[in-house]
Design an enzyme around this catalytic site. Sequence first.
Site, mmCIF file in Angstrom:
data_model
loop_
_atom_site.group_PDB
_atom_site.id
_atom_site.type_symbol
_atom_site.label_atom_id
_atom_site.label_comp_id
_atom_site.label_asym_id
_atom_site.label_seq_id
_atom_site.Cartn_x
_atom_site.Cartn_y
_atom_site.Cartn_z
ATOM 1 N N HIS A 89 -23.703 -16.476 18.351
ATOM 2 C CA HIS A 89 -23.305 -15.297 18.986
ATOM 3 C C HIS A 89 -24.414 -14.552 19.691
ATOM 4 C CE1 HIS A 89 -21.248 -11.556 19.567
ATOM 5 N NE2 HIS A 89 -19.949 -12.233 19.615
ATOM 6 N N ASP A 148 -27.506 -7.774 17.899
ATOM 7 C CA ASP A 148 -26.511 -8.967 17.710
ATOM 8 C C ASP A 148 -26.974 -9.799 16.485
ATOM 9 O OD1 ASP A 148 -24.777 -11.363 18.306
ATOM 10 O OD2 ASP A 148 -23.883 -9.642 19.733
ATOM 11 N N SER A 165 -16.955 -9.617 23.885
ATOM 12 C CA SER A 165 -18.456 -9.977 23.596
ATOM 13 C C SER A 165 -19.264 -10.703 24.647
ATOM 14 C CB SER A 165 -18.408 -10.889 22.284
ATOM 15 O OG SER A 165 -18.393 -10.401 21.232
#
Length: 753
Positions: A227, A150, A534
């Site tokens: 994220h 990520d 996600s």
Amino acid sequence: MGNSFLIADTSSLVIGLLLILNGVFISAAKHYGLNKIHIVHLGAKQHDTPELVTKSHYQILEPLLGSKEAAKNSLVYNYKHGFSGFAAKLTASQAKNLSAHPEVLRVVPSRVMRLKTTRTFDYLGLLPTSPKSLLHKTKMGSEAIIGVIDSGIWPESQSFNDTGLGPIPKRWKGKCLSGNGFDAKKHCNKKLIGAEYLTVGLMEMTDGIYDYPSLGESMSPRDHVGHGTHVAAIAAGSFVANANYKGLAGGTARGAAPHARIAMYKVCWREVGCITADLLKAIDHSIRDGVDVISISIGTDAPASFDIDQSDIGFGSFHAVMKGIPVVASAGNEGPNAQTVDNVAPWIITVAATSLDRSFPIPITLGNNLTILGEGLNTFPEVGFTNLILSDEMLSRSIEQGKTQGTIVLAFTANDEMIRKANSITNAGCAGIIYAQSVIDPTVCSSVDVPCAVVDYEYGTDILYYMQTTVVPKAKLSPSKTLIGRPIASRVPRFSCRGPNSVSPAILKPDIAAPGVNVLSAVSGVYKFMSGTSMATPAVSGIVGLLRQTHPHWSPAAIRSALVTTAWKTDPSGEPIFSEGSTRKLADPFDYGGGLINPEKVTHPGLIYDMGIDDYLHYLCSAEYDDDSISKLLGKTYNCTSPKPSMLDFNLPSITIPSLTGEVTVTRTVRNVGPARSVYRPVIESPLGIELDVKPKTLVFGSNITKITFSVRVKSSHRVNTDFYFGSLCWTDGVHNVTIPVSVRTKFMRNYV
């Protein structure tokens, strides 16, 4: 990723929008010259020694480029642990010539991909308080290592504290790398045991001019996007008391496997995205390092090609799965249209999103004292009674004349044009916005920097009627409240990508669903909401990590089977799950695969639909791969059988027949993982107008009979082309209900002649 990377912090709005808009990634890719790096797929390794694999790469490149020095300068990465291949700087003609090399499977340009909780695991029934729970059986996942690919990690977050954790598992072979703003000795611990940042592809693609300081980035594993931190904490975050977002959703934050170890591989960067050459290197390293599961919340648009080697995640994950490592990836956020699902390779566990049983109602009080409950994440102070105006063709003139100052604006729909208009309204000093939508999507409020609420058309019409019958209409917007439990209906949100599979319609995708709407998790030092597949993906990854502790010898296919066959078809309270789109309907397998993940059932599925290398090779044969390509991928000579196997017989925990004419018979094989002496009988829910006939009628297992193959005759009574109809096949022994979805479409007329 589309518009799915949603941040519930208006102070981060500009950064959040820069990150989530596809156009930014695409324009950045064009600016940085995307076609210089090519990924050369060679398939399975021919040597066990990484040095010999690397040497073989030079032997391929040197004749093409003329010298060892030129080959060395061209080479960007060697992929040498889980599979063989390399990334190199090549011209288009060099790439074309290299693709003709007998050892080369495929040459593809490196690309840019997109990044696609206090309540989540309580909602799913994964409770730390029960002595018989999965968490207690696995000691909270203390032996599991979860690899996350990520945007990096914020190591100071309390979600990554290692209080109470024992020694790092001895099988761990990974690294923790220092870099700008990241000290490996200080920031890695018994929770965050691995942290790498893969930059060679990034720097080569950007011609070495990626200006990370001015972009607020770090050449280190540190996460400046948010994220990666968010998803890592969902998968394996430690217990953190009193986590909340500005008073909303308060409680104890924890990941699916609170004591599991995290290995972060950073491949995603601000204003560029995720470079596939780096992503493949991360998969290669994670195989080398000894992770138990790989979690990838990254993707592109729905695929339009059968080629596994055109899909970097599909190619890399194939080799991970061949090494026994499950790969969990997001379905994507470009829903709700059909055939939008991403990461569709049959060896990947593909995850859709659902909502939680939690909402954030916003009281909207009109001047006549009628109070309507909207939805949204409104943490602003109360907006007292102020003028209420309608967003219509006169709004632009009102903005120009300053008439929106201090008002609340009612806007029907919340499309891109309205969101742009909302920014104009905000700049013009409006006090708040009420969106009216046909299907409520509270996440649109993350796009505006003022108090915001969302209502459906019915309530929007009520507000409009009040405005039209009142001389000076007024309204008041109160802050959001947190509501948990009934009567909140669970749903598959609009953004979650839907099936059927665009390249292999007989392979059901997505596989499973997990909560992905307004999930509270860690970012840089605080806790924020994000929505998307996600967020659903790491919830599944963490549970897979727990499952690997209880069943360390299960294959990735067995794990996927257990997830699918034990999943809830309703929400945990027994209420139906709806699917949001242009209209609301009951969710079906193209919305959520097998259903909503049920972590406490998954360890005891009773039967499993297992697969190994031969099954995947049969799939490739049925997908029209030629023998030479499969041989290169496998690393040894392989010839497809003649006739080629039917994709309908691929041993998935589902039956999907996209073009039924008359009748067809499919086969499946199940393995008993429950009591040795077990008898299972079928319970059939046939799709509309479809007859299902199962043989044999009973499955009798004993100490010497652990596997049984059965057939299902599928016959249609329809005499016209239909859409898909859905049903299920359940094998039950009275304790275990091993249920797979059945999806059938009748097709008499071909799409071409």
